[in-house]
Design an enzyme around this catalytic site. Sequence first.
Site, PDB file in Angstrom:
ATOM      1  N   SER A 169      59.976  49.061  65.456  1.00  0.00           N
ATOM      2  CA  SER A 169      59.720  48.327  64.219  1.00  0.00           C
ATOM      3  C   SER A 169      60.623  47.113  64.047  1.00  0.00           C
ATOM      4  O   SER A 169      60.308  46.213  63.269  1.00  0.00           O
ATOM      5  CB  SER A 169      59.872  49.258  63.009  1.00  0.00           C
TER       6      SER A 169
ATOM      7  N   ASP B 281      65.042  46.986  53.797  1.00  0.00           N
ATOM      8  CA  ASP B 281      64.596  48.276  53.272  1.00  0.00           C
ATOM      9  C   ASP B 281      65.542  49.355  53.776  1.00  0.00           C
ATOM     10  O   ASP B 281      66.646  49.061  54.212  1.00  0.00           O
ATOM     11  CB  ASP B 281      63.126  48.548  53.642  1.00  0.00           C
TER      12      ASP B 281
ATOM     13  N   HIS C 168      65.638  48.664  57.912  1.00  0.00           N
ATOM     14  CA  HIS C 168      65.606  47.409  58.661  1.00  0.00           C
ATOM     15  C   HIS C 168      66.468  46.307  58.052  1.00  0.00           C
ATOM     16  O   HIS C 168      66.537  46.160  56.825  1.00  0.00           O
ATOM     17  CB  HIS C 168      64.156  46.916  58.746  1.00  0.00           C
TER      18      HIS C 168
END
Length: 371
Positions: A34, A324, A327
């Site tokens: 991600s 978040d 990340h």
Amino acid sequence: MKLTLNLPIFVTILLAVVIGGCNCKIVQFIFGDSLSDVGNNNFLSKSLARANLPWYGIDFGSGLPNGRFCNGRTVADIIGDEMRLPRPPAYLDQSLTEDVILKNGVNFASGGGGILNETGGLFIQRFSLYKQIELFQGTQDLIREKIGSKEAENFFQQSRYVVALGSNDFINNYLMPVYSDSWTYNDKSFIQYLMDTLRAQLTLLHSLGAMELMVFGLGPMGCIPLQRVLSTDGQCQDKTNQLALAFNKATNQLVVELANTLPNASYKFGDAYDVVNDVITNPGNYGFSNSDSPCCSFGRIRPALTCIPASTLCSDRSKYVFWDEYHPSDSANQLIAKELIKKLGFLKPNQTDIASSPTPALGPSSNDDGQ
């Protein structure tokens, strides 16, 4: 003696050179999770790891979600911009064609993916590194059909490669008791399992033409907001950080070994652990005001796990290290990319030194508070 060349013959030779050769650009092929995903998971309808809702992407281009698990750019975006390489689109992007691949490369990164096939199983759909390599092999078949085997071989050997995975193998596998790896291995044997798997994967990539490749290490993942909020005192989880350090040490040794043994391999290991750890410990020294909680959250309701339209945004996104629970923010990614560029001395294609690149057209607007 004066040499002359008949014009029709000259034109014929010139066309033969252009048509018979690829005249391809140097592009990137990115394998990751991600931290590098630019939209693949948004096309995986059953995946529970998607960045397809506001406020993801708020500081990137139009401000709409684009698949990046960030408010702005990824580290790979920023390093590619600095090297003046085109940003590769997601493999599952519906606009991807052979011509697009030859012009921009491909990003195979998938949120929740890991070095191990079993990692991230709770997300239902994601691409592991082996799956990403399988998709890359299919991509090579398409390019060979397009430009021929010889030119395709040259194209792939001249391209740049990024491998950036590993955090999910710990956070969404080994450190979660629902996964069998958590009780099958101890810390040392699990890292050896990762290294054995990664060695086979990097060797496979080399056999497929990946000559110039960089492997990114892990940051202090025990300090991400999710790990802090799950701790008893709100501090970084030392065990998780020690695993990241052990992973980085082993991966560095592996990359050095492969660089010395695989023919024509230029493999480098990028480690930004120390600078990220210092940013988290002393955020004010780097222009940040918060390094322990996410900019996008539900306020006191933690962990939020993801960012959604109902989330509350911080007033100044440029001051937060984390976007978040998992990340980094665009501002933090900029700092990480700068450190990797400095350590590894990345060179732009066909150049011998690095000059500062202009701010990318799709860069963030960090002063917008998004309220």
